[in-house]
Scaffold this motif. Structure first.
Motif, PDB file in Angstrom:
ATOM      1  N   VAL A  14       0.875  -1.173   0.000  1.00 44.25           N
ATOM      2  CA  VAL A  14       0.000   0.000   0.000  1.00 44.25           C
ATOM      3  C   VAL A  14       0.912   1.223   0.000  1.00 44.25           C
ATOM      4  O   VAL A  14       1.483   1.593   1.024  1.00 44.25           O
ATOM      5  CB  VAL A  14      -0.940   0.003   1.219  1.00 44.25           C
ATOM      6  CG1 VAL A  14      -1.824   1.253   1.204  1.00 44.25           C
ATOM      7  CG2 VAL A  14      -1.786  -1.263   1.241  1.00 44.25           C
ATOM      8  N   ALA A  17       0.597   4.543   2.415  1.00 45.73           N
ATOM      9  CA  ALA A  17      -0.122   4.086   3.600  1.00 45.73           C
ATOM     10  C   ALA A  17      -0.004   5.118   4.706  1.00 45.73           C
ATOM     11  O   ALA A  17       0.981   5.860   4.797  1.00 45.73           O
ATOM     12  CB  ALA A  17       0.442   2.743   4.072  1.00 45.73           C
ATOM     13  N   ASN A  26      -4.941   5.074   4.903  1.00 44.52           N
ATOM     14  CA  ASN A  26      -5.353   4.326   6.088  1.00 44.52           C
ATOM     15  C   ASN A  26      -6.554   3.444   5.772  1.00 44.52           C
ATOM     16  O   ASN A  26      -6.604   2.272   6.192  1.00 44.52           O
ATOM     17  CB  ASN A  26      -5.687   5.288   7.227  1.00 44.52           C
ATOM     18  CG  ASN A  26      -5.998   4.561   8.531  1.00 44.52           C
ATOM     19  OD1 ASN A  26      -7.139   4.246   8.813  1.00 44.52           O
ATOM     20  ND2 ASN A  26      -4.953   4.293   9.321  1.00 44.52           N
ATOM     21  N   MET A  29      -5.411   0.426   3.897  1.00 48.36           N
ATOM     22  CA  MET A  29      -4.787  -0.536   4.807  1.00 48.36           C
ATOM     23  C   MET A  29      -5.833  -1.286   5.618  1.00 48.36           C
ATOM     24  O   MET A  29      -5.722  -2.501   5.833  1.00 48.36           O
ATOM     25  CB  MET A  29      -3.821   0.178   5.756  1.00 48.36           C
ATOM     26  CG  MET A  29      -2.470   0.505   5.172  1.00 48.36           C
ATOM     27  SD  MET A  29      -1.481  -0.971   4.746  1.00 48.36           S
ATOM     28  CE  MET A  29      -1.418  -1.841   6.314  1.00 48.36           C
ATOM     29  N   GLU A  33      -5.817  -5.489   5.105  1.00 49.07           N
ATOM     30  CA  GLU A  33      -5.260  -6.270   6.208  1.00 49.07           C
ATOM     31  C   GLU A  33      -6.070  -7.534   6.483  1.00 49.07           C
ATOM     32  O   GLU A  33      -5.635  -8.424   7.199  1.00 49.07           O
ATOM     33  CB  GLU A  33      -5.122  -5.410   7.472  1.00 49.07           C
ATOM     34  CG  GLU A  33      -6.407  -4.863   8.020  1.00 49.07           C
ATOM     35  CD  GLU A  33      -6.794  -5.550   9.311  1.00 49.07           C
ATOM     36  OE1 GLU A  33      -5.997  -6.377   9.779  1.00 49.07           O
ATOM     37  OE2 GLU A  33      -7.890  -5.282   9.812  1.00 49.07           O
ATOM     38  N   ILE A  39       1.474  -8.048   3.824  1.00 48.29           N
ATOM     39  CA  ILE A  39       1.008  -6.674   3.604  1.00 48.29           C
ATOM     40  C   ILE A  39       2.152  -5.726   3.944  1.00 48.29           C
ATOM     41  O   ILE A  39       2.783  -5.849   5.002  1.00 48.29           O
ATOM     42  CB  ILE A  39      -0.218  -6.334   4.468  1.00 48.29           C
ATOM     43  CG1 ILE A  39      -1.310  -7.396   4.301  1.00 48.29           C
ATOM     44  CG2 ILE A  39      -0.748  -4.939   4.145  1.00 48.29           C
ATOM     45  CD1 ILE A  39      -1.885  -7.494   2.914  1.00 48.29           C
ATOM     46  N   PRO A  41       2.912  -1.685   4.282  1.00 49.54           N
ATOM     47  CA  PRO A  41       2.611  -0.257   4.213  1.00 49.54           C
ATOM     48  C   PRO A  41       3.869   0.514   3.798  1.00 49.54           C
ATOM     49  O   PRO A  41       4.900   0.428   4.479  1.00 49.54           O
ATOM     50  CB  PRO A  41       2.180   0.086   5.634  1.00 49.54           C
ATOM     51  CG  PRO A  41       2.745  -0.978   6.504  1.00 49.54           C
ATOM     52  CD  PRO A  41       2.970  -2.194   5.658  1.00 49.54           C
ATOM     53  N   TYR A  53       1.303  -3.742  10.949  1.00 49.18           N
ATOM     54  CA  TYR A  53       2.326  -3.917   9.910  1.00 49.18           C
ATOM     55  C   TYR A  53       3.308  -2.756   9.970  1.00 49.18           C
ATOM     56  O   TYR A  53       2.921  -1.586  10.077  1.00 49.18           O
ATOM     57  CB  TYR A  53       1.677  -3.982   8.518  1.00 49.18           C
ATOM     58  CG  TYR A  53       0.743  -5.154   8.345  1.00 49.18           C
ATOM     59  CD1 TYR A  53       1.239  -6.408   7.993  1.00 49.18           C
ATOM     60  CD2 TYR A  53      -0.630  -5.012   8.547  1.00 49.18           C
ATOM     61  CE1 TYR A  53       0.393  -7.492   7.840  1.00 49.18           C
ATOM     62  CE2 TYR A  53      -1.483  -6.099   8.397  1.00 49.18           C
ATOM     63  CZ  TYR A  53      -0.968  -7.330   8.049  1.00 49.18           C
ATOM     64  OH  TYR A  53      -1.804  -8.403   7.897  1.00 49.18           O
TER      65      TYR A  53
END
Length: 447
Positions: A14, A17, A26, A29, A33, A39, A41, A53
């Motif tokens: 992402v 992020a 956000n 995310m 998730e 994952i 960020p 994360y």
């Protein structure tokens, strides 16, 4: 270029992020998730963690197959180049302000198209809210609470991500769901013709519904639809819209609706004129058997709704056949001549024998499709047992239009749905779903 990294990514980055609630990075995310995979960020300006994360500075520090680009449009060419160098195979570009705006925006879109081509990256968007595959807990979108969209058997491919999201939540609110939802946006290199074949091969997708404004490669789009084995329903829009307004949405070319309607005049393909019809037609085609013909048998517990159904289907190519003598005798015995025993059959009210009347009409050799309307009564309920036996014995679509308090009829409605009997909450919606079944078999072969 393939779509495998959109459908089955081993890792998701992402980019942009954020740990700040409400920011696009956000929200993205919070959705991804849920996915059972790595994952990442990505934000060089952030440290610590988000949703458990740890932030990383660059896509180069990830093993991601998929990148969600939560950065402004002017940063996207550089970020996309980093993705290409890192081996990312697919990206979702959320930002707007590209070809739909003309000028500099068009130049930016051309630039990201060049980068995608150089690195063989599949791009969904730009100018999209993303996609979702609920059965895999894969929500590549920044839309809050998109994770509440449930898994179902209708696939959604919409030019407008706003329409795709609307359809997804609509299906979920009514107790169904979607096998996959794609908002195509500006279609820099992922078009209808790329997504439809993948959904056509997906065992979880029993029908595909399309929202279409326009596409540069009409011939390829129509060819893919005509070659699909999965039933497809299309809602073509935009012909009557303000030209500048329509182009400013997804940079779609303005095209006549008739071009699509004529090409869909063949078995397995249906066109509709509203989002409600789009979803109802999709559900009917996904859940009900393919009818052998256009002959519709209607059973109603109230004459008024029955007249609406009859009226709605008159112009849809549906035929109301005369019932066989055997069926008429059986219905006459059940109704004792107190109401209308022809087709449509009107029982006048819900009654203990209502299920037997439905059974008689459903077994009639002149009837290809059965449509029922009944008001819920606590003392009678719906004839689920009779419907179960009928559905097991006849390979015909049986559609049920329900009326009554939502919670009171929920259990029996769900039982009917589990039997492969699509249910609807107004006479018009039931009739439109039947019309879609009729249209799906009435196209001209070999055109």
């Amino acid at each position: 270029m393939t779509l495998s990294d959109l459908f089955e990514p081993d890792g998701i980055a992402v980019v942009g992020a954020s740990a700040t609630p409400g920011k696009l990075g956000n929200d993205a995310m919070s959705n991804v998730e849920a996915y059972d995979g790595e994952i990442y960020p990505v934000n060089p300006s952030s440290s610590g963690t988000v949703y458990g994360y740890e932030f990383v500075d660059s896509v180069a520090e990830t093993d991601a197959d998929l990148a969600l680009l939560c950065v402004p449009r002017h940063l996207q060419p550089g970020v996309l180049e980093e993705c290409g160098e890192a081996g990312v195979g697919a990206a979702v570009s959320f930002a707007g302000g590209f070809a739909e705006m003309g000028g500099e925006g068009r130049e930016l879109q051309e630039r990201i198209a060049e980068i995608a081509d150089e690195y063989d990256i599949t791009i969904l968007g730009p100018n999209t809210a993303g996609y979702a595959i609920p059965g895999d807990d894969l929500y590549g979108s920044f839309v809050p609470r998109i994770r509440e969209v449930e898994s179902g058997n209708v696939g959604i491919v919409a030019q407008s991500a706003g329409v795709a999201i609307t359809l997804s939540f609509h299906l979920t609110r009514e107790g169904y769901g979607t096998s996959a939802m794609f908002g195509l946006g500006n279609r820099v290199n992922t078009e209808f013709a790329d997504v439809i074949p993948v959904l056509d091969e997906d065992p979880d997708t029993e029908a595909i519904v399309l929202h279409v404004e326009g596409t540069e490669d009409v011939d390829r789009f129509l060819e893919v639809c005509q070659e699909a084995e999965t039933p497809i329903v299309a809602y073509k829009v935009g012909e009557g819209a303000d030209a500048d307004f329509a182009r400013a949405h997804t940079a779609a070319p303005l095209q006549a609706d008739a071009t699509y309607e004529e090409a869909f005049d063949r078995p397995g393909l249906v066109t509709v004129s509203s989002t409600t019809e789009l979803l109802d037609a999709g559900r009917a085609l996904a859940d009900a058997p393919t009818p052998d013909g256009p002959n519709v048998g209607v059973v109603t517990a109230q004459a008024g709704p029955g007249i609406i159904i009859n009226d709605s289907l008159q112009d849809a190519g549906a035929v109301f056949p005369k019932l066989t003598e055997e069926t008429r005798e059986r219905v006459d015995d059940l109704l004792e001549g107190i109401t209308y025993a022809e087709n449509p059959v009107d029982t006048g009210r819900p009654m203990p024998e209502f299920g037997q009347v439905v059974d008689a009409v459903g077994r009639d050799e002149n009837v290809d499709i059965v449509l029922v309307y009944e008001i819920y009564e606590d003392s009678l309920g719906y004839p689920v047992a009779e419907l179960e036996a009928l559905a097991a014995d006849v390979d015909k679509p049986i559609l049920f239009t329900v009326a009554g308090p939502h919670e009171a009829l929920r259990d029996e409605r769900e039982q009917m749905e589990a039997l492969g009997i699509p249910t609807f909450d107004t006479p018009e919606r039931g009739a439109q779903a039947v019309a879609a079944l009729v249209e799906s078999i009435s196209g001209s072969e070999g055109e």
